[in-house]
Each structure stands twice: as C-alpha cells, then as structure tokens.
Design an enzyme around this catalytic site. Structure first.
Site, PDB file in Angstrom:
ATOM      1  N   ASP A  34      67.494  59.214  27.575  1.00 39.52           N
ATOM      2  CA  ASP A  34      66.182  59.411  26.959  1.00 39.52           C
ATOM      3  C   ASP A  34      65.811  60.888  26.871  1.00 39.52           C
ATOM      4  OD1 ASP A  34      65.767  56.741  26.496  1.00 39.52           O
ATOM      5  OD2 ASP A  34      64.661  56.390  28.352  1.00 39.52           O
TER       6      ASP A  34
ATOM      7  N   ALA B  13      57.693  56.264  31.731  1.00 34.48           N
ATOM      8  CA  ALA B  13      58.411  57.403  32.302  1.00 34.48           C
ATOM      9  C   ALA B  13      57.640  57.963  33.504  1.00 34.48           C
ATOM     10  CB  ALA B  13      58.641  58.460  31.216  1.00 34.48           C
ATOM     11  N   TYR B  14      57.305  59.243  33.455  1.00 33.47           N
ATOM     12  CA  TYR B  14      56.652  59.913  34.586  1.00 33.47           C
ATOM     13  C   TYR B  14      55.328  59.248  34.941  1.00 33.47           C
ATOM     14  CZ  TYR B  14      55.644  64.110  37.428  1.00 33.47           C
ATOM     15  OH  TYR B  14      55.397  64.984  38.453  1.00 33.47           O
TER      16      TYR B  14
ATOM     17  N   LEU C  94      54.471  56.156  34.695  1.00 34.88           N
ATOM     18  CA  LEU C  94      54.710  54.913  35.437  1.00 34.88           C
ATOM     19  C   LEU C  94      55.013  55.213  36.901  1.00 34.88           C
ATOM     20  CD1 LEU C  94      55.080  51.811  35.285  1.00 34.88           C
ATOM     21  CD2 LEU C  94      57.493  52.237  34.794  1.00 34.88           C
TER      22      LEU C  94
ATOM     23  N   ASP D 205      47.215  67.244  42.514  1.00 31.90           N
ATOM     24  CA  ASP D 205      48.445  67.985  42.256  1.00 31.90           C
ATOM     25  C   ASP D 205      48.680  68.195  40.766  1.00 31.90           C
ATOM     26  OD1 ASP D 205      48.811  67.955  44.964  1.00 31.90           O
ATOM     27  OD2 ASP D 205      50.828  67.100  44.917  1.00 31.90           O
TER      28      ASP D 205
END
Length: 309
Positions: free
Chosen positions: A89, A205-206, A208, A193
């Site tokens: 991906d 992706a990130y 999730l 953060d």
C-alpha cells in the site's frame, strides 16, 4: 454541520463500458526488491506479448533490462491509459499522490503485507488482469487531502495525502498543544501526541491503529483521531468531507513539529503556525477486478470471522 452520507456525490464506484480498451500501460514498483522485480519482469513480458506499449518508472526500469522505455511518474500519468503498481500500500500511496492529478486508472499487484489497495496476487495475476484489460472491471474514486502550513498568514508548505495528514512533534512520545477548528468554529484545544486527519481510505491504516473507526470508501467524510490525548473524554470524531479543518499550534510549544502526508512527505511546522486540511480536488481512480467486495477485503485482511450459517 451534519455528515454528508450521499454516496452519489461524487459517485464512488461505477462499472466501465465493456468496450474500454487500454493501449499504453505504465509499470511502477518498489525499487531494489527481489519479489517486486520478479513480478515486474513477468508483467513486462506478458504485456508486451499481448501487444501493449509498456513504460516503466525510471527507478525500476534498470532492473528490467534494456528493452523498455524508462520515464518518470509524471510522464506515466501523461502518456499511459493504465498504471500497474507492484508492491504494498505504501508504494500505491506514493504513486497515487502524483497520478491522481491525471485521472489515470491505477491497479495494484500486492507485494506488501496487508494490501488494502493492491488487489491482484503476485504469482497468478494473468487471468484477472486479462479480464481487466478486456474492460471487465469496476472503478472507484478515492478523494485525497490537501494539507497546508501557514506562518504569519503566509503559505509555507503544502502537499497531498491519500490516507492521512498527521500533526506530530519532532520527538517521539512528546506532548504538544494545539487548537482545532472545524469550518472556523472552535471545537477544542488538545494536549496530545498529535492529531490524525484521515480519509475513508486511510481509516484502515494509521487511524485504525490509533483507535479510529473504519469508514467505507464511498463515504464523503473525514475522521479526526487524537493521538494519546491527555484526557479521558476525547474521542475520534467524524465530520463532513467538505469541512475545512484548522489546527493552530500553541506558541508555547518548545520544539519544532511536522505534518506528515501518508508518512512519506513531511512539512515543517513551527510553534504558532496554522495547519489547514481539506479535501483536495484530486481523486485517485482505483481499478478493481469485476465483483470486488470491500467487506471481503476487510474480512481477509483483518481476520474477521466468516459466516456461521
């Protein structure tokens, strides 16, 4: 503002006319990767035997031999009818940010791990790809994000993202302070953060991994996912894709920050800067084999349970 669930604007998927034909095909892949090189060589041989004109992205062309035309991604976008990306991906995302401006159809051969965006198997792509080249495929449009960094009212940097744009500190595990506005309406201040602003494509992706919800690709929506917020009440929120998201970095932050686009492109951010994130006018045109099923992909990639009866 409510979330627009009208999936007909713009149309997310359509069947292509069976008379659609391709003539010039671009090959893109992960450089210096043995498995990718093997698949690219097979693709090049198979496509040329079928009579197609084949171009190769210059970073992989040297490993395919001398009888192939090497070009950059911009020329692939301008000259080709279809681009085939071999890799994971991440390789698809890197190519998509460039090719989206050309409205070029893109299909992937999976040489990565999960492969949410790469449909074809690397060792048996011929049958499915032959049907695609004969016009038997579905097309799906995925919108991109546009991220801009402003300093004292002046645009300092910008780029696009297929998956997500992430505001984060230069140091790992370091808290930052910023305010979030939706369409110029103050939503909240954050001590966290960072913040992930994700498309439906990036929701697997990130976002999730950070606790965000999965958004089906046809939704015209964005999801904002705070990264380790210093409060128990802050949760991901889904907003309309037409929304303009503004994050104002506190001048009190003691270090430089970044906005990362798909983890590939990094925009420098200083304390006091403003970040604007909105839907881009560019769209990725994904090509899928006929009958592609998104929920089958989720079950397969995420290990969900199969039918019980």
């Amino acid at each position: 503002m409510g979330i627009n669930f009208d999936v007909s604007r713009p149309k997310a998927r359509s069947s292509i006319n069976m008379t659609t034909k391709f003539h010039t095909i671009g090959l893109i892949g992960k450089p210096h990767h043995l498995g990718t090189n093997q698949t690219l060589k097979r693709l090049h041989h198979w496509l040329t035997m079928q009579g197609y004109e084949v171009l190769a992205e210059e970073r992989v062309s040297t490993e395919l031999g001398t009888n192939i035309e090497a070009v950059d991604l911009l020329e692939i976008g301008a000259r080709c009818d279809l681009a085939i990306v071999v890799g994971g991906d991440g390789n698809m995302l890197g190519a998509a940010r460039v090719l989206a401006r050309f409205d070029l159809g893109v299909i992937g051969v999976n040489r990565g791990n999960l492969g949410f965006l790469t449909d074809l198997p690397p060792d048996a792509f011929e049958e499915a790809l032959a049907r695609v080249l004969d016009g038997e495929f579905d097309t799906e449009h995925r919108f991109l994000l546009e991220a801009e960094v402003y300093r004292h009212g002046m645009l300092k940097a910008s780029n696009t993202a297929v998956n997500e744009a992430v505001l984060h500190p230069g140091k790992i595990a370091h808290m930052i302070e910023f305010e979030v506005y939706i369409d110029d309406q103050f939503m909240y201040s954050q001590r966290a953060d960072g913040m992930i602003v994700s498309t439906p494509t990036g929701s697997t992706a990130y976002a999730l991994s950070a606790g965000g919800a999965i958004l089906t690709p046809n939704l015209q929506a964005l999801i904002l996912v705070p990264m380790f917020p210093h409060t128990l009440s802050c949760r991901p929120i889904v907003v309309d894709a037409c929304s303009t998201i503004k994050m104002v970095v506190s001048p009190e932050n003691g270090e430089n920050l970044e906005v990362s686009c798909d983890g590939h492109v990094h925009l420098a951010v200083l304390p006091g800067d403003e970040i604007i994130i909105r839907r881009s006018s560019e769209r990725l045109r994904l090509i899928h084999p006929k009958g592609h099923n998104y929920f089958h992909v989720l079950r397969t990639k995420l290990g969900w349970g199969s039918k019980l009866f």
